[in-house]
Design a protein around this motif. Structure first.
Motif, PDB file in Angstrom:
ATOM      1  N   SER A  92      13.224 -12.532 -12.255  1.00 18.47           N
ATOM      2  CA  SER A  92      12.515 -11.062 -11.150  1.00 18.47           C
ATOM      3  C   SER A  92      11.743 -10.374 -11.939  1.00 18.47           C
ATOM      4  N   LEU A  93      11.893 -10.496 -13.269  1.00 20.28           N
ATOM      5  CA  LEU A  93      11.216  -8.986 -14.312  1.00 20.28           C
ATOM      6  C   LEU A  93       9.896  -9.097 -14.026  1.00 20.28           C
ATOM      7  N   GLN A  94       9.442 -10.418 -13.791  1.00 22.95           N
ATOM      8  CA  GLN A  94       7.666 -10.511 -13.700  1.00 22.95           C
ATOM      9  C   GLN A  94       6.669 -10.109 -12.915  1.00 22.95           C
ATOM     10  N   PHE A  95       7.949  -9.481 -11.709  1.00 27.48           N
ATOM     11  CA  PHE A  95       7.541  -8.779 -10.065  1.00 27.48           C
ATOM     12  C   PHE A  95       6.921  -7.359 -10.113  1.00 27.48           C
ATOM     13  N   ILE A  96       6.276  -7.415  -9.649  1.00 27.41           N
ATOM     14  CA  ILE A  96       6.176  -5.706  -9.437  1.00 27.41           C
ATOM     15  C   ILE A  96       7.255  -4.574  -8.245  1.00 27.41           C
ATOM     16  N   PRO A  97       7.973  -4.699  -8.234  1.00 26.05           N
ATOM     17  CA  PRO A  97       8.254  -3.690  -7.318  1.00 26.05           C
ATOM     18  C   PRO A  97       7.520  -3.523  -6.605  1.00 26.05           C
ATOM     19  N   TYR A  98       8.659  -3.821  -5.018  1.00 28.64           N
ATOM     20  CA  TYR A  98       7.365  -3.042  -3.910  1.00 28.64           C
ATOM     21  C   TYR A  98       5.554  -3.414  -3.485  1.00 28.64           C
ATOM     22  N   SER A  99       5.383  -4.435  -3.987  1.00 29.13           N
ATOM     23  CA  SER A  99       3.991  -4.942  -4.262  1.00 29.13           C
ATOM     24  C   SER A  99       4.122  -6.370  -3.128  1.00 29.13           C
ATOM     25  N   GLY A 100       5.536  -6.611  -2.948  1.00 25.09           N
ATOM     26  CA  GLY A 100       5.039  -8.159  -1.616  1.00 25.09           C
ATOM     27  C   GLY A 100       4.797  -9.452  -2.628  1.00 25.09           C
ATOM     28  N   ASP A 129      -2.055   0.421  -6.346  1.00 26.41           N
ATOM     29  CA  ASP A 129      -2.181  -0.071  -5.221  1.00 26.41           C
ATOM     30  C   ASP A 129      -1.433  -1.423  -5.232  1.00 26.41           C
ATOM     31  N   ASP A 130      -0.286  -1.819  -6.105  1.00 25.28           N
ATOM     32  CA  ASP A 130       0.124  -2.752  -5.672  1.00 25.28           C
ATOM     33  C   ASP A 130       1.551  -1.964  -5.668  1.00 25.28           C
ATOM     34  N   PHE A 131       2.171  -1.428  -6.680  1.00 20.59           N
ATOM     35  CA  PHE A 131       3.536  -1.093  -6.295  1.00 20.59           C
ATOM     36  C   PHE A 131       3.725   0.710  -5.637  1.00 20.59           C
ATOM     37  N   LEU A 132       2.441   1.029  -4.838  1.00 18.45           N
ATOM     38  CA  LEU A 132       2.389   1.786  -3.714  1.00 18.45           C
ATOM     39  C   LEU A 132       1.735   1.507  -2.658  1.00 18.45           C
ATOM     40  N   GLN A 133       2.429  -0.167  -2.331  1.00 18.69           N
ATOM     41  CA  GLN A 133       1.378  -0.776  -1.381  1.00 18.69           C
ATOM     42  C   GLN A 133       2.811  -0.014  -0.132  1.00 18.69           C
ATOM     43  N   GLY A 134       1.778   0.372   0.937  1.00 20.13           N
ATOM     44  CA  GLY A 134       2.887   0.452   2.476  1.00 20.13           C
ATOM     45  C   GLY A 134       2.630   2.452   2.849  1.00 20.13           C
ATOM     46  N   MET A 135       2.432   2.908   1.487  1.00 16.84           N
ATOM     47  CA  MET A 135       2.108   3.947   1.000  1.00 16.84           C
ATOM     48  C   MET A 135       0.920   4.735   2.122  1.00 16.84           C
ATOM     49  N   ASP A 136       0.629   6.144   1.642  1.00 19.13           N
ATOM     50  CA  ASP A 136      -0.410   6.867   2.464  1.00 19.13           C
ATOM     51  C   ASP A 136      -1.633   6.499   1.159  1.00 19.13           C
ATOM     52  N   ARG A 137      -2.116   5.557   2.580  1.00 17.25           N
ATOM     53  CA  ARG A 137      -3.811   4.883   1.735  1.00 17.25           C
ATOM     54  C   ARG A 137      -5.268   5.828   0.512  1.00 17.25           C
ATOM     55  N   ARG A 138      -4.864   7.177   1.620  1.00 17.56           N
ATOM     56  CA  ARG A 138      -5.911   8.133   0.395  1.00 17.56           C
ATOM     57  C   ARG A 138      -5.435   9.153  -0.446  1.00 17.56           C
ATOM     58  N   GLN A 139      -4.070   8.996  -0.528  1.00 19.02           N
ATOM     59  CA  GLN A 139      -3.653   9.613  -1.998  1.00 19.02           C
ATOM     60  C   GLN A 139      -3.960   8.338  -2.499  1.00 19.02           C
TER      61      GLN A 139
END
Length: 172
Positions: A92-100, A129-139
């Protein structure tokens, strides 16, 4: 006569009531929009900090495993498959949290120094782009632009493939 004036004033007040109500509603709407425009960046920063803390803890665990791997093998490992298969890290450690389900980037190489020595180096990271996925795209785009214009990695990482930095992190 007094009745006519009373009814005329009453009729005028009744015709102004929708206009006054409309102005009150517009004022409330503008106030709510102002509050939301202030709250949105704060919410983004709070969630970003929360996610960065989780990503940083994973990166530090990967770095620790890589340091143990290097102590045993003399070089860093460039493959999560090898690290997992040989038991150096949990799968599980190889996967970026919140990235799908996206993986951290992981690379390793050996640099030749001016003195003719070889130095193993590695780099592991995750993009905003990966771990902030789903958040405000502009930010997120602003964070990326700021990092790129400063010549920095647009995300969180440790190590560097171009120089020996003792696997330093790029976050505080």
């Amino acid at each position: 006569m007094t009745e006519k004036i009373f009814f005329a004033n009453f009729a005028t007040m009744n015709s102004l009531l929708p206009t006054k109500l409309f102005l009150v509603l517009c004022t409330l709407l503008l106030a709510i929009m102002c509050l939301l425009s202030i709250r949105q960046p704060l919410t983004f920063q709070n969630e970003r900090a929360r996610r960065e803390k989780v990503v940083a803890s994973r990166l530090l665990l990967i770095r620790s495993a890589e340091m143990r791997y290097k102590a045993a093998k003399g070089v860093f490992c460039a493959s999560f498959d090898t690290l997992v298969h040989e038991g150096w890290i949990a799968d599980s450690l190889q996967f970026i949290p919140y990235s799908g389900g996206k993986r951290f980037t992981l690379s390793a190489t050996v640099l030749n120094t001016l003195g003719g020595q070889t130095v193993p180096v590695m780099e592991c990271g995750a993009l905003y782009d990966d771990f902030l996925q789903g958040m405000d795209r502009r930010q997120i785009e602003l964070l990326n632009q700021k990092a790129i214009s400063a010549g920095a990695f647009p995300g969180m990482k440790f190590g560097d493939l171009t120089k020996n930095n003792d696997n330093a992190t790029n976050w505080n």
